[in-house]
Each structure stands twice: as C-alpha cells, then as structure tokens.
Design a protein around this motif. Structure first.
Motif, PDB file in Angstrom:
ATOM      1  N   LEU A 115       0.889  -1.054   0.008  1.00  0.00           N
ATOM      2  CA  LEU A 115      -0.044  -0.042   0.104  1.00  0.00           C
ATOM      3  C   LEU A 115       1.046   1.204   0.010  1.00  0.00           C
ATOM      4  N   SER A 116       1.881   1.174   0.901  1.00  0.00           N
ATOM      5  CA  SER A 116       2.643   2.609   0.784  1.00  0.00           C
ATOM      6  C   SER A 116       3.432   2.728  -0.447  1.00  0.00           C
ATOM      7  N   VAL A 117       3.839   1.657  -1.180  1.00  0.00           N
ATOM      8  CA  VAL A 117       4.519   1.863  -2.433  1.00  0.00           C
ATOM      9  C   VAL A 117       3.442   2.365  -3.502  1.00  0.00           C
ATOM     10  N   ASN A 118       2.257   1.917  -3.120  1.00  0.00           N
ATOM     11  CA  ASN A 118       1.264   2.200  -4.305  1.00  0.00           C
ATOM     12  C   ASN A 118       0.517   3.562  -4.089  1.00  0.00           C
ATOM     13  N   LYS A 119       1.308   4.446  -2.869  1.00  0.00           N
ATOM     14  CA  LYS A 119       1.119   5.800  -2.672  1.00  0.00           C
ATOM     15  C   LYS A 119      -0.137   5.918  -1.537  1.00  0.00           C
ATOM     16  N   TYR A 120      -0.659   5.160  -0.984  1.00  0.00           N
ATOM     17  CA  TYR A 120      -1.646   4.926  -0.191  1.00  0.00           C
ATOM     18  C   TYR A 120      -0.957   5.552   1.244  1.00  0.00           C
ATOM     19  N   MET A 121      -1.712   6.494   1.915  1.00  0.00           N
ATOM     20  CA  MET A 121      -1.120   7.321   3.017  1.00  0.00           C
ATOM     21  C   MET A 121      -0.980   6.307   4.241  1.00  0.00           C
ATOM     22  N   ALA A 122      -0.125   6.614   5.099  1.00  0.00           N
ATOM     23  CA  ALA A 122      -0.190   5.884   6.314  1.00  0.00           C
ATOM     24  C   ALA A 122      -0.818   6.603   7.377  1.00  0.00           C
ATOM     25  N   GLY A 123      -1.371   6.044   8.536  1.00  0.00           N
ATOM     26  CA  GLY A 123      -1.930   6.511   9.583  1.00  0.00           C
ATOM     27  C   GLY A 123      -1.292   6.076  10.973  1.00  0.00           C
ATOM     28  N   ASP A 124      -2.159   6.197  11.854  1.00  0.00           N
ATOM     29  CA  ASP A 124      -1.740   5.945  13.129  1.00  0.00           C
ATOM     30  C   ASP A 124      -2.018   4.335  13.366  1.00  0.00           C
ATOM     31  N   GLU A 125      -3.035   3.722  12.753  1.00  0.00           N
ATOM     32  CA  GLU A 125      -3.401   2.280  13.076  1.00  0.00           C
ATOM     33  C   GLU A 125      -2.803   1.368  11.876  1.00  0.00           C
ATOM     34  N   GLU A 126      -2.476   0.301  12.460  1.00  0.00           N
ATOM     35  CA  GLU A 126      -2.019  -0.784  11.561  1.00  0.00           C
ATOM     36  C   GLU A 126      -3.189  -1.572  10.838  1.00  0.00           C
ATOM     37  N   LEU A 127      -2.885  -1.864   9.656  1.00  0.00           N
ATOM     38  CA  LEU A 127      -3.894  -2.761   9.001  1.00  0.00           C
ATOM     39  C   LEU A 127      -3.935  -4.187   9.836  1.00  0.00           C
ATOM     40  N   PRO A 128      -5.079  -4.396  10.100  1.00  0.00           N
ATOM     41  CA  PRO A 128      -5.484  -5.534  10.695  1.00  0.00           C
ATOM     42  C   PRO A 128      -5.209  -6.667  10.162  1.00  0.00           C
ATOM     43  N   ALA A 129      -4.855  -8.009  10.738  1.00  0.00           N
ATOM     44  CA  ALA A 129      -4.660  -9.315  10.399  1.00  0.00           C
ATOM     45  C   ALA A 129      -5.660 -10.190  10.252  1.00  0.00           C
ATOM     46  N   ASP A 130      -7.065  -9.320  10.774  1.00  0.00           N
ATOM     47  CA  ASP A 130      -8.267 -10.106  11.295  1.00  0.00           C
ATOM     48  C   ASP A 130      -9.152 -10.189   9.867  1.00  0.00           C
ATOM     49  N   ARG A 131      -9.451 -11.440   9.315  1.00  0.00           N
ATOM     50  CA  ARG A 131     -10.100 -11.493   8.125  1.00  0.00           C
ATOM     51  C   ARG A 131     -11.617 -10.820   8.344  1.00  0.00           C
ATOM     52  N   GLU A 132     -12.128 -10.908   9.256  1.00  0.00           N
ATOM     53  CA  GLU A 132     -13.654 -10.157   9.213  1.00  0.00           C
ATOM     54  C   GLU A 132     -13.321  -8.559   9.299  1.00  0.00           C
ATOM     55  N   LYS A 133     -12.407  -8.146   9.974  1.00  0.00           N
ATOM     56  CA  LYS A 133     -11.929  -6.718   9.749  1.00  0.00           C
ATOM     57  C   LYS A 133     -11.617  -6.146   8.404  1.00  0.00           C
ATOM     58  N   LEU A 134     -10.807  -7.165   7.692  1.00  0.00           N
ATOM     59  CA  LEU A 134     -10.262  -6.912   6.344  1.00  0.00           C
ATOM     60  C   LEU A 134     -11.395  -6.890   5.373  1.00  0.00           C
ATOM     61  N   LYS A 135     -12.547  -7.764   5.601  1.00  0.00           N
ATOM     62  CA  LYS A 135     -13.400  -7.846   4.733  1.00  0.00           C
ATOM     63  C   LYS A 135     -14.276  -6.601   4.578  1.00  0.00           C
ATOM     64  N   THR A 136     -14.348  -5.707   5.506  1.00  0.00           N
ATOM     65  CA  THR A 136     -15.061  -4.430   5.628  1.00  0.00           C
ATOM     66  C   THR A 136     -14.221  -3.153   5.036  1.00  0.00           C
ATOM     67  N   ILE A 137     -12.817  -3.593   4.605  1.00  0.00           N
ATOM     68  CA  ILE A 137     -12.138  -2.345   3.929  1.00  0.00           C
ATOM     69  C   ILE A 137     -12.136  -2.401   2.418  1.00  0.00           C
ATOM     70  N   GLN A 138     -12.786  -1.491   1.694  1.00  0.00           N
ATOM     71  CA  GLN A 138     -12.699  -1.435   0.331  1.00  0.00           C
ATOM     72  C   GLN A 138     -11.320  -0.862   0.052  1.00  0.00           C
ATOM     73  N   LEU A 139     -10.963  -1.058  -1.189  1.00  0.00           N
ATOM     74  CA  LEU A 139      -9.402  -0.660  -1.742  1.00  0.00           C
ATOM     75  C   LEU A 139      -9.742   0.224  -2.985  1.00  0.00           C
ATOM     76  N   PRO A 140      -9.945   1.622  -2.644  1.00  0.00           N
ATOM     77  CA  PRO A 140     -10.133   2.527  -3.881  1.00  0.00           C
ATOM     78  C   PRO A 140      -8.733   2.586  -4.535  1.00  0.00           C
ATOM     79  N   LYS A 141      -8.735   3.088  -5.740  1.00  0.00           N
ATOM     80  CA  LYS A 141      -7.665   3.280  -6.378  1.00  0.00           C
ATOM     81  C   LYS A 141      -6.971   4.672  -5.800  1.00  0.00           C
ATOM     82  N   PRO A 142      -5.812   4.722  -5.385  1.00  0.00           N
ATOM     83  CA  PRO A 142      -5.367   6.174  -4.702  1.00  0.00           C
ATOM     84  C   PRO A 142      -5.150   7.313  -5.821  1.00  0.00           C
ATOM     85  N   ALA A 143      -5.405   8.512  -5.286  1.00  0.00           N
ATOM     86  CA  ALA A 143      -5.572   9.702  -6.241  1.00  0.00           C
ATOM     87  C   ALA A 143      -3.922   9.940  -6.388  1.00  0.00           C
ATOM     88  N   LYS A 144      -4.022  10.312  -7.916  1.00  0.00           N
ATOM     89  CA  LYS A 144      -2.179  10.666  -8.044  1.00  0.00           C
ATOM     90  C   LYS A 144      -2.077  12.085  -8.155  1.00  0.00           C
TER      91      LYS A 144
END
Length: 144
Positions: A115-144
């Motif tokens: 995600l960092s290489v693809n120019k998504y911005m970092a924040g304070d929270e880590e990307l979860p390793a939990d499948r149920e939480k990941l299921k709720t996160i949609q991945l839009p194309k980052p703005a250029k």
C-alpha cells in the motif's frame, strides 16, 4: 396530515441523497491511514527477506512471469474490492517456494508495504490481520 407525510417523505429522500453522496465521496477519495509507517517498514523488511523481491522485483514492478505489485495494472485488479481478496491471495499462495507459510500478521505487514509503494497514506493504526475486519475495508484506487 398530508403535509406532514409529504414533508417526512421529502426529508427521508434528502437523507438518502446525503448518505449516497457520502458513500460516493468515500469511494472517490484516497484512503488515508490504512496502515502505520512502522508496519510498512516491517513489510519492506519481510519483502526482502522472504524472496518476494526475487520474483516481483525490488521496486514491486514484477519480474518475468511474476506480476507487478504496484502501479495501475496492479491497482486495477484490486481496487473496488475488499482488501481481504488481496490478503487471501498473498497468504495462501506466497511465497512461491513455500505457499501458505506466512502468518496473518506477516501478510498484513506485506500488504502495508505494498500500500505504501502504491502511494496510500499511512496513519496511526495498523492494517489488521483479522479477516473479518479486512472484509470491511474496500480498496479504492489512490489519487495521483
């Protein structure tokens, strides 16, 4: 009574339009804070040590038959989907020399790096390793 009904219907309609606009804004805006900087650093270290770079390139651009993990082609495959799709693909099929050997935490760290290489911005929270939480996160194309 008729006026109250018409007013209520109008407010309900307006509320639905506002919710739709908010949902559209969420899809169109870049996602900030999906992972932490520390997590992306761990993912970068893991990427080098798990032989990811041998197949996918040091810059994640792909090597030979191994697909790129960055750029427009990569993003077009996964944008609009739950990030769980990418998580499952990495965890179940990588590394090629030992598929399925990555832990959920290692997989999340690798995704944070991608995600960092693809120019998504970092924040304070880590990307979860939990499948149920990941299921709720949609991945839009980052703005250029």
């Amino acid at each position: 009574m008729l006026c109250v009904g018409v007013l209520a219907a109008g407010l309900c309609y307006r509320g639905m339009r506002v919710q739709a606009a908010q949902a559209q804004a969420t899809v169109d805006q870049p996602v900030a804070g999906l992972y932490s900087t520390a997590q992306a650093k761990r993912g970068a270290d893991l990427y080098q040590s798990q032989q990811c770079a041998v197949c996918h390139g040091a810059d994640l651009g792909g090597v030979g038959a191994s697909p790129p993990l960055s750029g427009d082609n990569f993003l077009s495959v996964y944008s609009g989907q739950s990030i769980l799709v990418l998580f499952d693909k990495v965890q179940k099929s990588m590394p090629q020399s030992s598929p399925g050997s990555l832990t959920p935490a290692q997989t999340a760290d690798l995704l944070a790096y991608m995600l960092s290489v693809n120019k998504y911005m970092a924040g304070d929270e880590e990307l979860p390793a939990d499948r149920e939480k990941l299921k709720t996160i949609q991945l839009p194309k980052p703005a250029k």
